[in-house]
Write a protein that holds these residues in place. Structure first.
Motif, PDB file in Angstrom:
ATOM      1  N   LEU A  93       0.828  -1.209   0.000  1.00 24.17           N
ATOM      2  CA  LEU A  93       0.000   0.000   0.000  1.00 24.17           C
ATOM      3  C   LEU A  93       0.866   1.263   0.000  1.00 24.17           C
ATOM      4  O   LEU A  93       0.612   2.208  -0.750  1.00 24.17           O
ATOM      5  N   ALA A  94       1.899   1.266   0.847  1.00 21.17           N
ATOM      6  CA  ALA A  94       2.799   2.421   0.888  1.00 21.17           C
ATOM      7  C   ALA A  94       3.545   2.569  -0.445  1.00 21.17           C
ATOM      8  O   ALA A  94       3.666   3.674  -0.986  1.00 21.17           O
ATOM      9  N   ASN A 119       5.209  15.511  -6.410  1.00 24.47           N
ATOM     10  CA  ASN A 119       6.372  16.383  -6.513  1.00 24.47           C
ATOM     11  C   ASN A 119       7.315  16.175  -5.337  1.00 24.47           C
ATOM     12  O   ASN A 119       8.529  16.212  -5.485  1.00 24.47           O
ATOM     13  N   TYR A 120       6.721  15.922  -4.167  1.00 23.69           N
ATOM     14  CA  TYR A 120       7.532  15.716  -2.973  1.00 23.69           C
ATOM     15  C   TYR A 120       8.392  14.458  -3.100  1.00 23.69           C
ATOM     16  O   TYR A 120       9.615  14.508  -2.921  1.00 23.69           O
ATOM     17  N   VAL A 121       7.761  13.327  -3.444  1.00 25.35           N
ATOM     18  CA  VAL A 121       8.521  12.059  -3.473  1.00 25.35           C
ATOM     19  C   VAL A 121       9.517  11.995  -4.629  1.00 25.35           C
ATOM     20  O   VAL A 121      10.413  11.153  -4.629  1.00 25.35           O
ATOM     21  N   ILE A 123       3.220   5.826  -3.155  1.00 21.46           N
ATOM     22  CA  ILE A 123       4.387   6.606  -3.612  1.00 21.46           C
ATOM     23  C   ILE A 123       4.488   6.569  -5.138  1.00 21.46           C
ATOM     24  O   ILE A 123       4.615   7.609  -5.798  1.00 21.46           O
ATOM     25  N   ALA A 173      14.829   8.247  -0.821  1.00 21.09           N
ATOM     26  CA  ALA A 173      14.140   7.661   0.334  1.00 21.09           C
ATOM     27  C   ALA A 173      12.719   7.210  -0.024  1.00 21.09           C
ATOM     28  O   ALA A 173      12.206   6.264   0.577  1.00 21.09           O
ATOM     29  N   PHE A 174      12.095   7.879  -0.981  1.00 18.97           N
ATOM     30  CA  PHE A 174      10.711   7.520  -1.311  1.00 18.97           C
ATOM     31  C   PHE A 174      10.610   6.780  -2.646  1.00 18.97           C
ATOM     32  O   PHE A 174      10.417   5.575  -2.669  1.00 18.97           O
ATOM     33  N   ARG A 182       8.964  -2.603  -4.774  1.00 23.12           N
ATOM     34  CA  ARG A 182       8.011  -3.158  -5.739  1.00 23.12           C
ATOM     35  C   ARG A 182       8.603  -4.427  -6.372  1.00 23.12           C
ATOM     36  O   ARG A 182       7.903  -5.431  -6.527  1.00 23.12           O
ATOM     37  N   LYS A 201      12.719   5.903  -5.169  1.00 17.16           N
ATOM     38  CA  LYS A 201      13.689   4.854  -5.497  1.00 17.16           C
ATOM     39  C   LYS A 201      13.498   3.627  -4.598  1.00 17.16           C
ATOM     40  O   LYS A 201      13.537   2.490  -5.052  1.00 17.16           O
ATOM     41  N   LYS A 202      13.264   3.901  -3.321  1.00 18.05           N
ATOM     42  CA  LYS A 202      13.040   2.810  -2.375  1.00 18.05           C
ATOM     43  C   LYS A 202      11.747   2.057  -2.736  1.00 18.05           C
ATOM     44  O   LYS A 202      11.690   0.822  -2.672  1.00 18.05           O
ATOM     45  N   ALA A 203      10.714   2.806  -3.117  1.00 19.27           N
ATOM     46  CA  ALA A 203       9.425   2.172  -3.454  1.00 19.27           C
ATOM     47  C   ALA A 203       9.577   1.267  -4.669  1.00 19.27           C
ATOM     48  O   ALA A 203       9.015   0.161  -4.716  1.00 19.27           O
ATOM     49  N   VAL A 204      10.348   1.713  -5.660  1.00 20.55           N
ATOM     50  CA  VAL A 204      10.549   0.897  -6.864  1.00 20.55           C
ATOM     51  C   VAL A 204      11.308  -0.386  -6.514  1.00 20.55           C
ATOM     52  O   VAL A 204      10.980  -1.472  -6.992  1.00 20.55           O
ATOM     53  N   LEU A 247       2.117  15.730  -3.470  1.00 16.80           N
ATOM     54  CA  LEU A 247       2.849  14.597  -2.889  1.00 16.80           C
ATOM     55  C   LEU A 247       3.747  13.937  -3.934  1.00 16.80           C
ATOM     56  O   LEU A 247       4.853  13.478  -3.614  1.00 16.80           O
TER      57      LEU A 247
END
Lengths: 466, 91
Positions: free
Chosen positions: A296-297, A352-354, A301, A362-363, A371, A365-368, A350
């Motif tokens: 979900l997180a 634009n932020y990530v 992102i 932190a957001f 994934r 690249k980490k999310a990918v 959001l």
């Protein structure tokens, strides 16, 4: 309520003309749509389309979907007609071309009734976030129909179409299908063309059908699941190869399901559904999806990032709402500021932020990276089982206004649907019964990429369990 | 993770949208709770992946297809002069 097969039989045996079928739907829409707000526009040419279908039939043309009346989500383009994606910024927009799905269905003799309400740019789980006002659940008018394809679900559940189309980025077909007592399919990413679908999260979006039965959804899927050179993520037919076992084993990630704040009645219904599957000859295997909780997180992102990028095209200069300012930049800000609703603005910011320097690693690249690990989790689970079963939603349809104040609680309702988009595998939601107060519930089945046929088979077995 | 109203204003500028002074505190609160929630992924140790092979280059022959969309496209333009899209002076 007609099924697709019934309409085809009535029209092909000349018991009814396509015009008569279309007129019946128009009459019901006239009676019920004011209360439901399922359609935001009924097309002015419905009877003309039906007349053409009757003429083509009279000339001996074979039309596999003759007379089937379809409602399409307001983000699917049909040339010459409005498509607004539930947003003020696109209210003036008239489609200059038709989506590939519309073109396929038109060739097969289908009739388009109108466009169905949705959360603005498909951002939401309740269809309350629309410039056209909220849609209501036909099973209980004080409740939401789910979202974001809530208009498509409500229209079908109220018998205002034979079948409908939605789009599913994080559950937007499966969750409203479960809230409205329907079957809804998220096809494997890349099987249905996205050409002419207004984009939200491009690595997640997929058009999917709603039907009153698994068979109807299967018929619709077969009609739209073609390779399209106009969509570069469309997978060529030769590469649609099922990799996995076909052994009627169903994996259930019990610890994931029980961890996520699931409603007691939903959990009980899910356990009954599992027992029903056993009686149908399926073997139930507990599985572990250790990273599913983080899907979900990861989803939010990735989707924020992709949505903010996709929505950068709306500038008030070339099409859509324009609120002129003294400089080009002021025109952008005025048009986007007044054209986009709050949730859309939230997600743009959001995104634009990530993607910003300093937060990207932190957001995004980490999310990918996560994934990729979640995809491996699923691949590992599918080495032993053909299917995975989960509830479609942790809760039944909630009340209008219940979750609009706090966006995070709305996001949490997508916990069981988003991992499927993250993994780009197919999922189907099939009705599994009702709560004590009569609200529909749904059971979700997942399979490996391109195994929609397996989902239809288990869906039909489950649908007929009693 | 706590965002300030000034952060919201900056994000609004980046996104070419307008956030009023009245709305900024609510956005700051929402973003703080959303970003705190999604930050939980930072506690998971996974190998860094640059490309998860979800996309690949898709090429097709560059063949001219005769189509005339000019009138349809220009019909959508909010402000135009003849066949030109009109914008405010940039420099």
């Amino acid at each position: 309520m007609y099924t697709v097969q019934e309409v085809i039989r009535l029209v092909s045996t000349k018991k009814k003309s396509a015009q008569e079928i279309a007129a019946e739907y128009l009459e019901r829409i006239g009676q019920k749509n004011t209360d439901l707000n399922a359609y935001v526009e009924v097309y002015s040419d419905v009877l003309e389309q039906a007349k053409k279908v009757d003429e083509r039939l009279a000339q001996g043309e074979k039309l596999p979907l003759a007379g089937v009346c379809i409602g399409i989500k307001d983000n699917i383009l049909r040339k010459g007609f409005h498509a607004s994606a539930g947003s003020n910024i696109l209210k003036p927009y008239v489609a200059t071309y038709s989506s590939t799905v519309v073109e396929h269905l038109e060739k097969l003799g289908a009739i388009f009734l109108g466009r169905c309400n949705m959360d603005e740019f498909a951002m939401g789980s309740s269809t309350e976030n629309s410039a056209h006002g909220p849609t209501k659940n036909p099973h209980d008018l004080s409740r939401i129909p789910g979202g974001s394809s809530g208009g498509s679900a409500a229209a079908l559940a109220a018998d205002l179409a034979t079948v409908t189309l939605g789009s599913d980025t994080g559950g937007s077909v499966r969750q409203p299908a479960s809230f409205c007592g329907l079957v809804g399919l998220l096809p494997t990413y890349g099987t249905v063309s996205r050409y002419g679908l207004i984009a939200m999260g491009s690595s997640l979006d997929q058009i999917g059908p709603f039907g009153v039965s698994v068979e109807d959804v299967e018929t619709m899927f077969k009609a739209i699941a073609h390779h399209d050179p106009l969509d570069s993520t469309s997978v060529p037919i030769s590469r649609r190869i099922i990799q996995g076992t076909q052994n009627k084993k169903v994996g259930v990630p019990f610890s994931f399901i029980e961890r996520e704040g699931i409603d007691a009645e939903v959990l009980e219904n899910f356990k009954e559904s599992i027992d029903a599957l056993k009686k149908k000859g399926y073997e139930i295997v507990p599985i572990d999806l250790p990273l599913a909780h983080y899907a979900l997180a990861v989803y939010y992102i990735v989707m924020f990032a992709e949505a903010s990028t996709n929505l950068a095209r709306f500038d008030g200069v070339r099409y859509g709402l324009s609120v002129p300012g003294g400089t080009p930049n002021e025109t952008y800000i005025n048009s986007r500021g007044q054209g986009f609703g709050k949730e859309v603005q939230r997600r743009i910011m959001l995104g634009n932020y990530v993607l910003s320097h300093g937060y990207y690693d932190a957001f995004y690249k980490k999310a990918v990276s996560l994934r990729a690990a979640i995809i491996q989790d699923f691949q590992k689970a599918f080495q032993d089982v053909e299917f995975i079963a989960m509830p479609t939603s942790p809760i039944p349809a909630f009340a209008l206004g219940e979750k609009t104040q706090d966006p995070l609680t709305m996001y949490l309702a997508d916990i069981f649907t988003v991992p499927v988009n993250i993994a780009q595998i197919p999922g189907i939601s099939v009705p599994s019964g009702k709560t004590k107060t009569g609200l529909p519930l749904g059971m979700q089945f997942l399979a490996t990429q391109f195994n929609e046929a397996g989902l239809f088979a288990i869906g039909k077995d489950f649908e007929n369990h009693g | 993770m706590k965002l300030q109203e000034s952060d919201i204003k900056e994000l609004a500028i980046m996104g070419r949208i307008h956030v009023s002074d009245a709305d900024a505190p609510k956005y700051a609160d929402d973003f703080s709770s959303i970003l705190t929630y999604v930050s939980e992924i930072q506690s998971v140790d996974v190998p860094f992946v640059q490309d998860i092979s979800l996309v690949s280059n898709v090429l097709r022959d560059d063949v001219v297809v005769e189509q005339d969309f000019t009138a349809d496209f220009l019909g959508q333009v909010p402000d135009k002069e003849g066949e030109y899209v009109k914008v405010k002076q940039i420099l």
